[in-house]
Scaffold this motif. Structure first.
Motif, PDB file in Angstrom:
ATOM      1  N   SER A 188      -7.536  12.003  -4.846  1.00 41.17           N
ATOM      2  CA  SER A 188      -8.341  11.471  -3.957  1.00 41.17           C
ATOM      3  C   SER A 188      -7.360  10.832  -2.531  1.00 41.17           C
ATOM      4  O   SER A 188      -6.002  10.260  -2.903  1.00 41.17           O
ATOM      5  N   GLN A 189      -7.932  11.081  -1.557  1.00 42.28           N
ATOM      6  CA  GLN A 189      -7.229  10.438  -0.305  1.00 42.28           C
ATOM      7  C   GLN A 189      -7.163   8.791  -0.473  1.00 42.28           C
ATOM      8  O   GLN A 189      -6.150   8.100  -0.130  1.00 42.28           O
ATOM      9  N   LYS A 190      -8.322   8.221  -1.157  1.00 42.19           N
ATOM     10  CA  LYS A 190      -8.275   6.794  -1.231  1.00 42.19           C
ATOM     11  C   LYS A 190      -6.988   6.368  -2.385  1.00 42.19           C
ATOM     12  O   LYS A 190      -6.339   5.310  -1.921  1.00 42.19           O
ATOM     13  N   GLY A 191      -6.864   7.123  -3.443  1.00 43.28           N
ATOM     14  CA  GLY A 191      -5.992   6.791  -4.389  1.00 43.28           C
ATOM     15  C   GLY A 191      -4.510   6.893  -3.614  1.00 43.28           C
ATOM     16  O   GLY A 191      -3.574   6.073  -3.988  1.00 43.28           O
ATOM     17  N   ILE A 192      -4.226   8.215  -2.798  1.00 41.29           N
ATOM     18  CA  ILE A 192      -3.232   8.253  -2.365  1.00 41.29           C
ATOM     19  C   ILE A 192      -2.661   7.153  -1.220  1.00 41.29           C
ATOM     20  O   ILE A 192      -1.499   6.530  -1.134  1.00 41.29           O
ATOM     21  N   ASN A 193      -3.791   6.628  -0.490  1.00 39.60           N
ATOM     22  CA  ASN A 193      -3.362   5.595   0.426  1.00 39.60           C
ATOM     23  C   ASN A 193      -3.188   4.422  -0.125  1.00 39.60           C
ATOM     24  O   ASN A 193      -2.159   3.670   0.343  1.00 39.60           O
ATOM     25  N   SER A 194      -3.835   4.076  -1.198  1.00 33.66           N
ATOM     26  CA  SER A 194      -3.515   2.694  -2.103  1.00 33.66           C
ATOM     27  C   SER A 194      -2.109   2.777  -2.564  1.00 33.66           C
ATOM     28  O   SER A 194      -1.384   1.725  -2.439  1.00 33.66           O
ATOM     29  N   PHE A 195      -1.672   4.027  -3.019  1.00 34.49           N
ATOM     30  CA  PHE A 195      -0.157   4.047  -3.550  1.00 34.49           C
ATOM     31  C   PHE A 195       0.882   3.933  -2.616  1.00 34.49           C
ATOM     32  O   PHE A 195       1.910   3.046  -2.801  1.00 34.49           O
ATOM     33  N   ILE A 196       0.588   4.463  -1.412  1.00 30.58           N
ATOM     34  CA  ILE A 196       1.629   4.385  -0.527  1.00 30.58           C
ATOM     35  C   ILE A 196       1.414   2.807  -0.102  1.00 30.58           C
ATOM     36  O   ILE A 196       2.604   2.436   0.262  1.00 30.58           O
ATOM     37  N   GLU A 197       0.375   2.285   0.127  1.00 29.49           N
ATOM     38  CA  GLU A 197       0.495   0.823   0.412  1.00 29.49           C
ATOM     39  C   GLU A 197       1.138  -0.079  -0.454  1.00 29.49           C
ATOM     40  O   GLU A 197       1.916  -0.770  -0.291  1.00 29.49           O
ATOM     41  N   TYR A 198       0.997   0.467  -1.862  1.00 27.51           N
ATOM     42  CA  TYR A 198       1.689  -0.162  -2.951  1.00 27.51           C
ATOM     43  C   TYR A 198       3.128  -0.277  -2.512  1.00 27.51           C
ATOM     44  O   TYR A 198       4.020  -1.072  -2.899  1.00 27.51           O
ATOM     45  N   CYS A 199       3.878   1.025  -2.383  1.00 23.82           N
ATOM     46  CA  CYS A 199       5.024   1.339  -2.349  1.00 23.82           C
ATOM     47  C   CYS A 199       5.695   0.638  -1.188  1.00 23.82           C
ATOM     48  O   CYS A 199       6.696  -0.006  -1.246  1.00 23.82           O
ATOM     49  N   LYS A 200       5.042   0.752   0.173  1.00 27.77           N
ATOM     50  CA  LYS A 200       5.530  -0.137   1.210  1.00 27.77           C
ATOM     51  C   LYS A 200       5.465  -1.700   0.717  1.00 27.77           C
ATOM     52  O   LYS A 200       6.672  -2.435   1.448  1.00 27.77           O
ATOM     53  N   GLU A 201       4.478  -2.091   0.187  1.00 20.06           N
ATOM     54  CA  GLU A 201       4.547  -3.535  -0.121  1.00 20.06           C
ATOM     55  C   GLU A 201       5.650  -4.193  -1.162  1.00 20.06           C
ATOM     56  O   GLU A 201       6.063  -5.193  -0.959  1.00 20.06           O
ATOM     57  N   ASN A 202       5.591  -3.265  -2.275  1.00 21.17           N
ATOM     58  CA  ASN A 202       6.504  -3.757  -3.354  1.00 21.17           C
ATOM     59  C   ASN A 202       7.917  -3.037  -3.305  1.00 21.17           C
ATOM     60  O   ASN A 202       8.771  -3.701  -4.068  1.00 21.17           O
ATOM     61  N   HIS A 203       8.084  -1.906  -2.552  1.00 20.43           N
ATOM     62  CA  HIS A 203       9.520  -1.403  -2.680  1.00 20.43           C
ATOM     63  C   HIS A 203       9.908  -0.940  -1.028  1.00 20.43           C
ATOM     64  O   HIS A 203       9.801   0.313  -0.861  1.00 20.43           O
ATOM     65  N   PRO A 204      10.241  -1.999  -0.471  1.00 17.73           N
ATOM     66  CA  PRO A 204      10.683  -1.622   0.802  1.00 17.73           C
ATOM     67  C   PRO A 204      12.025  -0.840   0.828  1.00 17.73           C
ATOM     68  O   PRO A 204      12.318  -0.258   2.086  1.00 17.73           O
ATOM     69  N   GLU A 205      12.735  -0.658  -0.151  1.00  9.90           N
ATOM     70  CA  GLU A 205      13.766   0.193  -0.291  1.00  9.90           C
ATOM     71  C   GLU A 205      13.605   1.518  -0.200  1.00  9.90           C
ATOM     72  O   GLU A 205      14.513   2.421  -0.080  1.00  9.90           O
ATOM     73  N   ILE A 206      12.240   2.187  -0.540  1.00 11.39           N
ATOM     74  CA  ILE A 206      12.127   3.162  -0.290  1.00 11.39           C
ATOM     75  C   ILE A 206      11.954   4.032   0.960  1.00 11.39           C
ATOM     76  O   ILE A 206      11.220   3.430   1.929  1.00 11.39           O
ATOM     77  N   LYS A 207      12.847   4.955   1.435  1.00 15.47           N
ATOM     78  CA  LYS A 207      12.893   5.463   2.612  1.00 15.47           C
ATOM     79  C   LYS A 207      12.034   6.530   3.177  1.00 15.47           C
ATOM     80  O   LYS A 207      11.365   6.611   4.200  1.00 15.47           O
ATOM     81  N   LYS A 208      11.417   7.389   2.247  1.00 12.98           N
ATOM     82  CA  LYS A 208      10.369   8.492   2.316  1.00 12.98           C
ATOM     83  C   LYS A 208       9.319   8.595   1.682  1.00 12.98           C
ATOM     84  O   LYS A 208       9.712   8.515   0.168  1.00 12.98           O
ATOM     85  N   LEU A 209       8.116   8.801   1.901  1.00 10.80           N
ATOM     86  CA  LEU A 209       7.021   8.950   1.227  1.00 10.80           C
ATOM     87  C   LEU A 209       6.320  10.195   1.650  1.00 10.80           C
ATOM     88  O   LEU A 209       5.883  10.328   2.775  1.00 10.80           O
ATOM     89  N   ILE A 210       6.271  11.056   0.695  1.00  5.71           N
ATOM     90  CA  ILE A 210       5.984  12.557   1.092  1.00  5.71           C
ATOM     91  C   ILE A 210       4.656  12.814   0.335  1.00  5.71           C
ATOM     92  O   ILE A 210       4.583  12.982  -0.861  1.00  5.71           O
ATOM     93  N   VAL A 211       3.582  13.071   0.774  1.00  2.00           N
ATOM     94  CA  VAL A 211       2.412  13.612   0.339  1.00  2.00           C
ATOM     95  C   VAL A 211       2.028  15.119   0.201  1.00  2.00           C
ATOM     96  O   VAL A 211       2.639  15.917   1.236  1.00  2.00           O
ATOM     97  N   CYS A 212       2.084  15.682  -1.196  1.00  2.00           N
ATOM     98  CA  CYS A 212       2.062  17.004  -1.247  1.00  2.00           C
ATOM     99  C   CYS A 212       0.575  17.565  -1.541  1.00  2.00           C
ATOM    100  O   CYS A 212      -0.008  16.709  -2.280  1.00  2.00           O
ATOM    101  N   ASP A 213       0.367  18.800  -1.530  1.00  2.00           N
ATOM    102  CA  ASP A 213      -1.000  19.514  -1.619  1.00  2.00           C
ATOM    103  C   ASP A 213      -0.869  19.971  -2.937  1.00  2.00           C
ATOM    104  O   ASP A 213      -2.026  20.233  -3.454  1.00  2.00           O
ATOM    105  N   ASP A 214      -0.008  20.505  -3.597  1.00  2.00           N
ATOM    106  CA  ASP A 214      -0.114  20.932  -4.825  1.00  2.00           C
ATOM    107  C   ASP A 214       1.195  20.841  -5.870  1.00  2.00           C
ATOM    108  O   ASP A 214       2.080  19.942  -5.281  1.00  2.00           O
ATOM    109  N   LEU A 215       0.989  21.144  -7.111  1.00  2.00           N
ATOM    110  CA  LEU A 215       1.994  20.667  -8.065  1.00  2.00           C
ATOM    111  C   LEU A 215       3.212  21.353  -7.672  1.00  2.00           C
ATOM    112  O   LEU A 215       4.359  20.951  -8.144  1.00  2.00           O
ATOM    113  N   PRO A 216       3.525  22.755  -7.436  1.00  2.00           N
ATOM    114  CA  PRO A 216       4.737  23.156  -6.951  1.00  2.00           C
ATOM    115  C   PRO A 216       5.611  22.606  -5.937  1.00  2.00           C
ATOM    116  O   PRO A 216       7.019  22.267  -6.272  1.00  2.00           O
TER     117      PRO A 216
END
Length: 377
Positions: A188-216
Motif C-alpha cells: 500500500s502507498q500508505k505503508g510505503i509513505n509511513s516507512f519513508i517518513e520513519y527512515c527520514k526521521e530516524n535514519h538521516p544517514e540514509i542517502k537513497k530511498l528507492i520505491v520499487c514496483d515488483d520483487l525482482p
C-alpha cells in the motif's frame, strides 16, 4: 520466613525508559540467547521443547453467535519458555492479533510479557510487550546482518515496510553502519509513505530511498534483503525469491511469509541458515505436505518441506547458534548467497524482557504490585 510476593508492572512508556529500544544491546541479547539455544540450555513448549507457542484456532464458519472466525493474521497465542545461562528465567508472552484492529486505531497485535521466577514460579514482572516483541524480531535479523552479510554492505531491500520492517531496518543499521541505500516494496502507498517518513526521521544517514514496483527490482543490487510481509489471503500470492534476482553475496532474511522453490534451496551455491530448525521440525511432524501451505508460510517451514521431500539434507541447514560459537562457518566468501530463516521464539522475549526488567530494577522504574503478604492457600 518472608512469604510476601510482589512484582513490577511496566507500561509502554516505562519500558521505553528502561531501554527497550536499545537495538545494539538487544542484538547482543539475541546472540546470548542463540548460544544458549545451541547448548540446549532452554525449554519451550511441547514434548520436543521447541514449540513456537500454543495457538487458539477459530473455525472458518460457525453457527455460534459471537464466535470469531478464521482469517489471515487473526490469532490468539500464549508463548512460554525457559532460558538458562545468565538469564535463568521463565516467561510467557501472550498476544491477540486482528488485522481489523487498525479500524479502531489499535496495532494489529497487542502483546504482554510476564516474567516468573524459574524455581518458585512467583511473578517478577508484567510488561507491555509490543515494542519488546518488535525489537527482538528485528534483532534476530540483526544477528544475521552482523554475522552473515558481506563486508560493509551498502544497500538493503525491505519487502513489507510495516512495523516489522521498520524495527528490522533499525537492527540492520545498528549491525552494519555502512548501509546508505534502502529499496522498498510494499502493498500500500500508505505503508510505503509511513516507512519513508520513519527512515527520514530516524535514519538521516540514509542517502537513497528507492520505491520499487515488483520483487525482482527491489532485490536488484541489494546486499541484504528482508521479507517481512503479512500473509496473503491466497497462499499462492505470498512473496518468493529467485536466484537470478540476487547479486553475488546477497543475504536474504525472512521473518514472515516467503515461498522458495526446492531447486533454489538445493543449489550448492546457496547457504541455508536457520534460527532453530527443531522448531519447524516439530511443527511439521505428522502434518500434510507442503507444510508451508498447511502449517505456516515461514521460510523455515520451506526448509522442513525440502528436507522431508528429500530435496536437501538436514545437514545442509546451518544453525545461527552453531555459527556464533564457531562450530560452523558463516559466510564462506563474499560471493556466497545466504538464506536465513527467522520464525520467532518465546526464548527471544524472555531474553530481552529479562534485560529490560533488570534495567527497570536498577533505575527504579515501574509500579510495584502485591500478590500477597502471606498466601492463603
Amino acid at each position: 520466613m518472608n512469604n510476601r510476593v510482589d512484582f513490577i508492572y511496566l507500561n509502554e512508556q516505562e519500558m521505553i525508559q528502561a531501554g527497550v529500544r536499545d537495538m545494539e544491546k538487544c542484538i547482543d541479547s539475541m546472540e546470548d540467547m542463540f548460544v544458549l539455544l545451541h547448548r540446549g540450555d532452554y525449554r519451550m513448549g511441547g514434548e520436543n521443547a521447541n514449540e513456537h507457542g500454543c495457538r487458539v484456532s477459530f473455525p472458518k464458519t460457525t453457527t455460534v453467535e459471537g464466535m470469531p472466525t478464521h482469517k489471515p493474521d487473526f490469532r490468539f497465542m500464549a508463548m512460554p519458555a525457559y532460558l538458562g545461562g545468565r538469564f535463568k528465567m521463565f516467561g510467557i508472552k501472550s498476544y491477540g492479533s486482528n488485522p481489523d484492529n487498525a479500524q479502531l486505531g489499535l496495532p494489529r497485535s497487542i502483546l504482554m510479557m510476564q516474567l516468573l521466577d524459574a524455581t518458585t514460579g512467583a511473578p517478577l514482572a508484567y510488561m507491555s510487550a509490543n515494542i519488546l516483541s518488535a525489537m527482538r524480531t528485528g534483532a534476530t535479523s540483526g544477528v544475521g546482518a552482523r554475522h552473515l552479510a558481506v563486508k560493509n554492505p551498502k544497500t538493503v531491500a525491505i519487502i513489507g515496510p510495516g512495523t516489522m520492517g521498520k524495527y528490522t531496518l533499525d537492527a540492520f543499521i545498528s549491525a552494519q553502519p555502512s548501509i546508505d541505500t534502502i529499496r522498498i516494496k510494499g502493498r500500500s502507498q500508505k505503508g510505503i509513505n509511513s516507512f519513508i517518513e520513519y527512515c527520514k526521521e530516524n535514519h538521516p544517514e540514509i542517502k537513497k530511498l528507492i520505491v520499487c514496483d515488483d520483487l525482482p527490482s527491489v532485490c536488484e543490487d541489494a546486499d541484504i534483503i528482508f521479507y517481512g510481509t503479512t500473509n496473503a489471503a491466497k497462499f499462492e500470492d505470498n512473496p518468493t525469491v529467485k536466484k537470478e534476482w540476487l547479486k553475488k553475496g546477497a543475504l536474504v532474511i525472512a521473518a514472515s511469509a516467503l515461498l522458495v522453490e526446492p531447486e533454489f534451496l538445493s543449489d550448492n551455491d546457496i547457504k541455508l541458515v536457520s534460527d532453530n530448525y527443531a522448531m519447524y521440525d516439530g511443527w511439521g511432524e505428522g502434518q500434510p505436505l507442503p507444510t508451508q501451505k498447511n502449517v505456516s508460510t515461514l521460510l523455515g517451514m520451506g526448509f522442513y518441506d525440502a528436507v522431508t521431500e528429500g530435496c536437501i539434507t538436514r545437514e545442509s541447514i546451518n544453525e545461527i547458534g552453531e555459527i556464533l560459537v564457531g562450530d560452523k562457518v558463516g559466510r564462506e566468501s563474499e560471493d556466497q548467497i545466504i538464506l536465513y530463516a527467522v520464525g520467532g521464539m518465546p526464548v527471544e522475549d524472555v531474553a530481552w524482557g529479562y534485560d529490560v526488567y533488570q534495567n527497570a530494577l536498577e533505575k527504579g522504574i515501574g509500579t510495584k504490585l502485591n500478590v500477597w503478604e502471606t498466601p492463603v492457600l
